[in-house]
Scaffold this motif. Structure first.
Motif, PDB file in Angstrom:
ATOM      1  N   ARG A 361       0.874  -1.166   0.000  1.00  0.00           N
ATOM      2  CA  ARG A 361       0.000   0.000   0.000  1.00  0.00           C
ATOM      3  C   ARG A 361       0.910   1.214   0.000  1.00  0.00           C
ATOM      4  NH1 ARG A 361      -2.877  -3.366  -1.159  1.00  0.00           N
ATOM      5  NH2 ARG A 361      -4.854  -4.059  -0.247  1.00  0.00           N
ATOM      6  N   VAL A 362       0.757   2.075  -0.974  1.00  0.00           N
ATOM      7  CA  VAL A 362       1.616   3.248  -1.108  1.00  0.00           C
ATOM      8  C   VAL A 362       0.765   4.492  -0.893  1.00  0.00           C
ATOM      9  CG1 VAL A 362       3.198   4.509  -2.608  1.00  0.00           C
ATOM     10  CG2 VAL A 362       3.078   2.020  -2.746  1.00  0.00           C
ATOM     11  N   LEU A 363       1.145   5.307   0.079  1.00  0.00           N
ATOM     12  CA  LEU A 363       0.432   6.540   0.378  1.00  0.00           C
ATOM     13  C   LEU A 363       1.424   7.692   0.433  1.00  0.00           C
ATOM     14  CD1 LEU A 363      -0.804   4.134   2.503  1.00  0.00           C
ATOM     15  CD2 LEU A 363      -2.528   5.909   2.721  1.00  0.00           C
ATOM     16  N   GLY A 364       0.967   8.870   0.077  1.00  0.00           N
ATOM     17  CA  GLY A 364       1.800  10.053   0.197  1.00  0.00           C
ATOM     18  C   GLY A 364       1.850  10.528   1.634  1.00  0.00           C
ATOM     19  N   CYS A 365       3.033  10.901   2.094  1.00  0.00           N
ATOM     20  CA  CYS A 365       3.219  11.436   3.445  1.00  0.00           C
ATOM     21  C   CYS A 365       3.564  12.914   3.302  1.00  0.00           C
ATOM     22  CB  CYS A 365       4.323  10.679   4.171  1.00  0.00           C
ATOM     23  SG  CYS A 365       4.425  11.036   5.936  1.00  0.00           S
ATOM     24  N   THR A 366       2.644  13.771   3.683  1.00  0.00           N
ATOM     25  CA  THR A 366       2.805  15.204   3.427  1.00  0.00           C
ATOM     26  C   THR A 366       3.062  16.007   4.690  1.00  0.00           C
ATOM     27  OG1 THR A 366       0.399  15.482   3.540  1.00  0.00           O
ATOM     28  CG2 THR A 366       1.366  15.117   1.376  1.00  0.00           C
ATOM     29  N   GLY A 367       3.497  15.341   5.737  1.00  0.00           N
ATOM     30  CA  GLY A 367       3.830  16.067   6.952  1.00  0.00           C
ATOM     31  C   GLY A 367       2.802  15.935   8.054  1.00  0.00           C
ATOM     32  N   SER A 368       1.604  15.452   7.739  1.00  0.00           N
ATOM     33  CA  SER A 368       0.574  15.253   8.750  1.00  0.00           C
ATOM     34  C   SER A 368       0.351  13.762   8.963  1.00  0.00           C
ATOM     35  CB  SER A 368      -0.736  15.928   8.315  1.00  0.00           C
ATOM     36  OG  SER A 368      -1.159  15.399   7.065  1.00  0.00           O
ATOM     37  N   VAL A 369      -0.433  13.428   9.971  1.00  0.00           N
ATOM     38  CA  VAL A 369      -0.685  12.020  10.281  1.00  0.00           C
ATOM     39  C   VAL A 369      -1.378  11.367   9.089  1.00  0.00           C
ATOM     40  CG1 VAL A 369      -1.817  10.428  11.875  1.00  0.00           C
ATOM     41  CG2 VAL A 369      -0.886  12.592  12.717  1.00  0.00           C
ATOM     42  N   PRO A 370      -0.851  10.260   8.570  1.00  0.00           N
ATOM     43  CA  PRO A 370      -1.453   9.631   7.388  1.00  0.00           C
ATOM     44  C   PRO A 370      -2.820   9.053   7.700  1.00  0.00           C
ATOM     45  CG  PRO A 370       0.226   8.205   8.302  1.00  0.00           C
ATOM     46  CD  PRO A 370       0.317   9.501   9.065  1.00  0.00           C
ATOM     47  N   SER A 371      -3.688   9.089   6.711  1.00  0.00           N
ATOM     48  CA  SER A 371      -5.026   8.515   6.842  1.00  0.00           C
ATOM     49  C   SER A 371      -5.069   7.192   6.098  1.00  0.00           C
ATOM     50  CB  SER A 371      -6.080   9.470   6.267  1.00  0.00           C
ATOM     51  OG  SER A 371      -7.353   8.863   6.255  1.00  0.00           O
ATOM     52  N   LEU A 372      -5.536   6.151   6.781  1.00  0.00           N
ATOM     53  CA  LEU A 372      -5.648   4.833   6.169  1.00  0.00           C
ATOM     54  C   LEU A 372      -7.102   4.429   6.000  1.00  0.00           C
ATOM     55  CD1 LEU A 372      -2.862   2.887   8.085  1.00  0.00           C
ATOM     56  CD2 LEU A 372      -2.692   4.080   5.925  1.00  0.00           C
ATOM     57  N   LYS A 373      -8.000   5.410   5.945  1.00  0.00           N
ATOM     58  CA  LYS A 373      -9.416   5.094   5.787  1.00  0.00           C
ATOM     59  C   LYS A 373      -9.663   4.488   4.428  1.00  0.00           C
ATOM     60  CE  LYS A 373     -11.133   8.663   8.930  1.00  0.00           C
ATOM     61  NZ  LYS A 373     -11.971   9.871   9.054  1.00  0.00           N
ATOM     62  N   ALA A 374     -10.766   3.758   4.290  1.00  0.00           N
ATOM     63  CA  ALA A 374     -11.101   3.094   3.036  1.00  0.00           C
ATOM     64  C   ALA A 374     -11.524   4.130   2.004  1.00  0.00           C
ATOM     65  CB  ALA A 374     -12.222   2.083   3.255  1.00  0.00           C
ATOM     66  N   GLU A 375     -10.615   4.500   1.147  1.00  0.00           N
ATOM     67  CA  GLU A 375     -10.894   5.469   0.105  1.00  0.00           C
ATOM     68  C   GLU A 375      -9.949   5.213  -1.047  1.00  0.00           C
ATOM     69  OE1 GLU A 375      -8.043   8.910   2.090  1.00  0.00           O
ATOM     70  OE2 GLU A 375     -10.205   9.174   2.025  1.00  0.00           O
ATOM     71  N   GLU A 376     -10.250   5.754  -2.203  1.00  0.00           N
ATOM     72  CA  GLU A 376      -9.415   5.568  -3.373  1.00  0.00           C
ATOM     73  C   GLU A 376      -8.502   6.766  -3.534  1.00  0.00           C
ATOM     74  OE1 GLU A 376     -11.693   4.758  -6.808  1.00  0.00           O
ATOM     75  OE2 GLU A 376     -12.349   2.783  -6.127  1.00  0.00           O
ATOM     76  N   ASN A 377      -7.226   6.489  -3.767  1.00  0.00           N
ATOM     77  CA  ASN A 377      -6.249   7.541  -3.985  1.00  0.00           C
ATOM     78  C   ASN A 377      -5.252   7.084  -5.032  1.00  0.00           C
ATOM     79  OD1 ASN A 377      -6.778   9.765  -2.106  1.00  0.00           O
ATOM     80  ND2 ASN A 377      -6.504   8.202  -0.519  1.00  0.00           N
ATOM     81  N   THR A 378      -4.628   8.040  -5.705  1.00  0.00           N
ATOM     82  CA  THR A 378      -3.593   7.702  -6.666  1.00  0.00           C
ATOM     83  C   THR A 378      -2.309   7.383  -5.926  1.00  0.00           C
ATOM     84  OG1 THR A 378      -4.586   9.146  -8.295  1.00  0.00           O
ATOM     85  CG2 THR A 378      -2.312   8.523  -8.656  1.00  0.00           C
ATOM     86  N   THR A 379      -1.674   6.282  -6.281  1.00  0.00           N
ATOM     87  CA  THR A 379      -0.441   5.870  -5.629  1.00  0.00           C
ATOM     88  C   THR A 379       0.746   6.158  -6.523  1.00  0.00           C
ATOM     89  OG1 THR A 379      -0.281   3.657  -6.543  1.00  0.00           O
ATOM     90  CG2 THR A 379      -1.781   3.945  -4.709  1.00  0.00           C
ATOM     91  N   ALA A 380       1.923   5.795  -6.029  1.00  0.00           N
ATOM     92  CA  ALA A 380       3.150   6.016  -6.790  1.00  0.00           C
ATOM     93  C   ALA A 380       3.406   4.891  -7.778  1.00  0.00           C
ATOM     94  CB  ALA A 380       4.340   6.131  -5.836  1.00  0.00           C
ATOM     95  N   LEU A 381       2.527   3.892  -7.823  1.00  0.00           N
ATOM     96  CA  LEU A 381       2.782   2.743  -8.677  1.00  0.00           C
ATOM     97  C   LEU A 381       2.164   2.968 -10.048  1.00  0.00           C
ATOM     98  CD1 LEU A 381       2.087  -0.106  -6.118  1.00  0.00           C
ATOM     99  CD2 LEU A 381       4.267   0.856  -6.810  1.00  0.00           C
ATOM    100  N   GLY A 382       2.849   3.699 -10.880  1.00  0.00           N
ATOM    101  CA  GLY A 382       2.390   3.917 -12.239  1.00  0.00           C
ATOM    102  C   GLY A 382       1.071   4.651 -12.321  1.00  0.00           C
ATOM    103  N   GLY A 383       0.753   5.453 -11.303  1.00  0.00           N
ATOM    104  CA  GLY A 383      -0.493   6.188 -11.326  1.00  0.00           C
ATOM    105  C   GLY A 383      -1.708   5.320 -11.113  1.00  0.00           C
ATOM    106  N   ALA A 384      -1.527   4.102 -10.604  1.00  0.00           N
ATOM    107  CA  ALA A 384      -2.658   3.210 -10.388  1.00  0.00           C
ATOM    108  C   ALA A 384      -3.427   3.630  -9.146  1.00  0.00           C
ATOM    109  CB  ALA A 384      -2.167   1.771 -10.237  1.00  0.00           C
ATOM    110  N   VAL A 385      -4.581   3.042  -8.946  1.00  0.00           N
ATOM    111  CA  VAL A 385      -5.437   3.392  -7.820  1.00  0.00           C
ATOM    112  C   VAL A 385      -5.532   2.205  -6.888  1.00  0.00           C
ATOM    113  CG1 VAL A 385      -7.776   4.042  -7.150  1.00  0.00           C
ATOM    114  CG2 VAL A 385      -6.725   5.053  -9.166  1.00  0.00           C
ATOM    115  N   GLU A 386      -5.458   2.448  -5.586  1.00  0.00           N
ATOM    116  CA  GLU A 386      -5.561   1.383  -4.604  1.00  0.00           C
ATOM    117  C   GLU A 386      -6.640   1.715  -3.595  1.00  0.00           C
ATOM    118  OE1 GLU A 386      -1.870   0.733  -2.729  1.00  0.00           O
ATOM    119  OE2 GLU A 386      -1.037  -0.400  -4.380  1.00  0.00           O
ATOM    120  N   LYS A 387      -7.208   0.683  -3.008  1.00  0.00           N
ATOM    121  CA  LYS A 387      -8.108   0.855  -1.881  1.00  0.00           C
ATOM    122  C   LYS A 387      -7.297   0.931  -0.599  1.00  0.00           C
ATOM    123  CE  LYS A 387     -12.572   0.499  -3.142  1.00  0.00           C
ATOM    124  NZ  LYS A 387     -13.645   1.357  -2.647  1.00  0.00           N
ATOM    125  N   ARG A 388      -7.783   1.712   0.347  1.00  0.00           N
ATOM    126  CA  ARG A 388      -7.132   1.787   1.651  1.00  0.00           C
ATOM    127  C   ARG A 388      -7.926   0.944   2.642  1.00  0.00           C
ATOM    128  NH1 ARG A 388      -3.343   3.263  -1.276  1.00  0.00           N
ATOM    129  NH2 ARG A 388      -3.229   5.430  -1.871  1.00  0.00           N
TER     130      ARG A 388
END
Length: 518
Positions: A361-388
């Motif tokens: 699971r790849v998430l962006g860390c932007t300086g605040s506490v990361p959110s792992l809630k079930a939502e769709e976000n763009t990851t660093a893996l070739g612009g693919a989308v993952e569920k959290r």
């Protein structure tokens, strides 16, 4: 030198910021929640120990279990008024003894208190020593990699937790030590959950989940020191409402910065994390996490300088991780130490202790506490989308997770070999020649490994690989592969993540078309 920020003197601001009256000598509430969410994601077995009833109350109690000190100001450090090690041991004795028959509501609250004290046992050295109340930039400008490290907690629990506390403060104070401390806190939480009795009727789940990558999204535009970052806090009133604000302000000092690739964009074998401890003789002891961010195995990984070298790892699989410990002699300049490896003719045997990250699971860390809630976000893996995955899913996470054999951390799922036609059958307009293709279906995404050859005399761009499900030519998937950096005439393997439009797992796949991007 005194700097002025927004008309104020920076040193005075720094003093105010570092000693706020309401901060805690421990993890804050949101960090406690993030630690639990990562624990449940990394270990479905731990998730199966968390009851589904009154989940919100469990989390609230875990975030603030001390009614006499709701902000956790005195949970760690020299001024601590409670003993988190002893409190955790008492809660465990209650939960496995008389508390085992509690009704769901009080039991959920008791588990929340237990997990809070366990996490408070494992905090960064500056907090444990009382140097600071809270590390405000804990999540800023760092990469975090969290995976399962098995090390069961023994009885008495308080003694085991004190040993974990010592491990958390092993390294010198500094930002580089924080990722290892977070991973230790997550794994300690997992081990603490596994000490609880299994919930009757809950499915048996593996102690094996994906690797979580929290990738630094701040430090990718400031490769040089041509700007400064300042942390600020302010309180003001607007419309009769008291508002508190905090953030990071960038003050440009001249010149243009250069783009800096983040962890997942650096396609090489790299040290993703290192904790350093200075020895009395002036040398340093290092605990490093090596990450093979290549699509091929790497071997003979070593650190080298002009006068010193040390082997770090044997063969690392693609995406493989391995912890390594070594001593650096006095006088060796770490800035002049380089990491070397090779990818040709690597032994098939994987290095002992290597962890695969095929499931990640790849998430962006932007300086605040990361959110792992079930939502769709763009990851660093070739612009693919993952569920959290989320703590709100509870035991459902355990039942829906893949179930490899216990102890098979990161073991790869069986893949589907995509059927290929002859290269000429795709027509002369096909931008690349596909030599091999494999798809590994996951709960939401496919991991696609494809080897292609660029027959052109020039570089090509993106290609679209159209695959059809066996038995139905109507169900097709378009998989995009970026080959813009591929040299003319070269052969290369790419690993991309694809979100299929059709649910379910196909019995077979065949490649029906190879198209240039439009």
């Amino acid at each position: 030198m005194v700097r002025r920020v927004f008309g104020f003197v920076a040193p005075a601001l720094a003093l105010v910021f570092l000693i706020p009256p309401s901060t805690a000598h421990a993890w804050d509430a949101e960090a406690h929640k993030a630690i639990l969410e990562m624990a449940l994601l990394v270990s479905p077995a731990a998730a199966s120990r968390v009851p589904a009833e009154y989940r919100d109350e469990l989390v609230k109690e875990m975030q603030s279990p001390d009614s006499r000190d709701t902000l956790c100001r005195y949970h760690r450090g020299p001024l601590a008024r409670v003993d988190p090690f002893g409190e955790a041991e008492r809660e465990l004795a209650f939960l496995t003894g008389g508390g085992a028959s509690l009704k769901p509501y009080p039991r959920a609250k008791s588990i929340g208190r237990y997990l809070h004290w366990v996490a408070d046992a494992v905090v960064p050295a500056p907090i444990a020593s009382g140097k600071v109340c809270e590390i405000m930039d804990f999540w800023g400008n760092k990469d975090f990699i969290v995976f399962r490290e098995r090390s069961p907690l023994a009885a008495p629990l308080s003694v085991s937790l004190k040993a974990r506390a010592e491990a958390a403060t092993w390294a010198d104070d500094g930002p580089a030590a924080m990722p290892a401390v977070l991973r230790l806190a997550v794994n300690t939480t997992i081990e603490a959950l596994l000490l609880l009795p299994a919930i009757p009727g809950a499915p048996t789940a593996p102690d094996d989940g994906p690797v979580v990558f929290l990738v630094n999204r701040i430090d990718n535009g400031l490769a040089s020191t041509k700007s400064d970052l300042y942390y600020y806090e302010m309180t003001y009133r607007s419309g009769g409402v008291r508002i508190q604000d905090a953030g990071i302000a960038e003050i440009r000092t001249g010149g243009d910065g250069e783009k800096k690739a983040n962890l997942m964009q650096r396609q090489r074998v790299q040290i993703a994390e290192q904790s350093v401890r200075t020895r009395p003789d002036g040398g340093r002891s290092i605990r490093a996490l090596v990450f093979n961010n290549l699509a091929v195995p790497a071997c003979e990984v070593a650190l080298r300088s002009e006068s010193w070298s040390v082997p770090v790892s044997g063969t690392l699989p693609p995406g493989g991780l391995r912890l390594a410990s070594f001593d650096v002699p006095p006088g060796v300049d770490l800035r002049k130490v380089s990491l070397t490896s090779r990818t040709a003719d690597c032994p098939a045997a994987i290095a002992e202790g290597a962890v695969r990250s095929d499931r990640r699971r790849v998430l962006g860390c932007t300086g605040s506490v990361p959110s792992l809630k079930a939502e769709e976000n763009t990851t660093a893996l070739g612009g693919a989308v993952e569920k959290r995955s989320s703590v709100a899913q509870g035991p459902a996470l355990a039942s829906s997770a893949a179930a490899p054999a216990p102890g098979a951390a990161g073991r790869e799922k069986p893949g589907i070999v995509v059927g290929l036609k002859a290269a000429a059958d795709y027509g002369p307009a096909a931008p690349v020649e596909v030599l091999a293709m494999e798809v590994v279906p996951g709960p939401w995404d496919w991991r696609v490994t494809v080897t292609v050859r660029n027959p052109a005399e020039v570089q090509t761009g993106q290609v679209r690989l159209v695959v059809a499900w066996s038995g139905s030519s109507a169900v097709r998937e378009s998989i995009w592969v970026d080959v813009r950096k591929m040299a003319p005439g070269a052969t290369q393997t790419f690993v991309v993540t694809h979100r299929p439009r059709q649910s379910g797992v196909p019995e077979g796949l065949r490649l029906v078309d190879v198209l240039a991007s439009s």
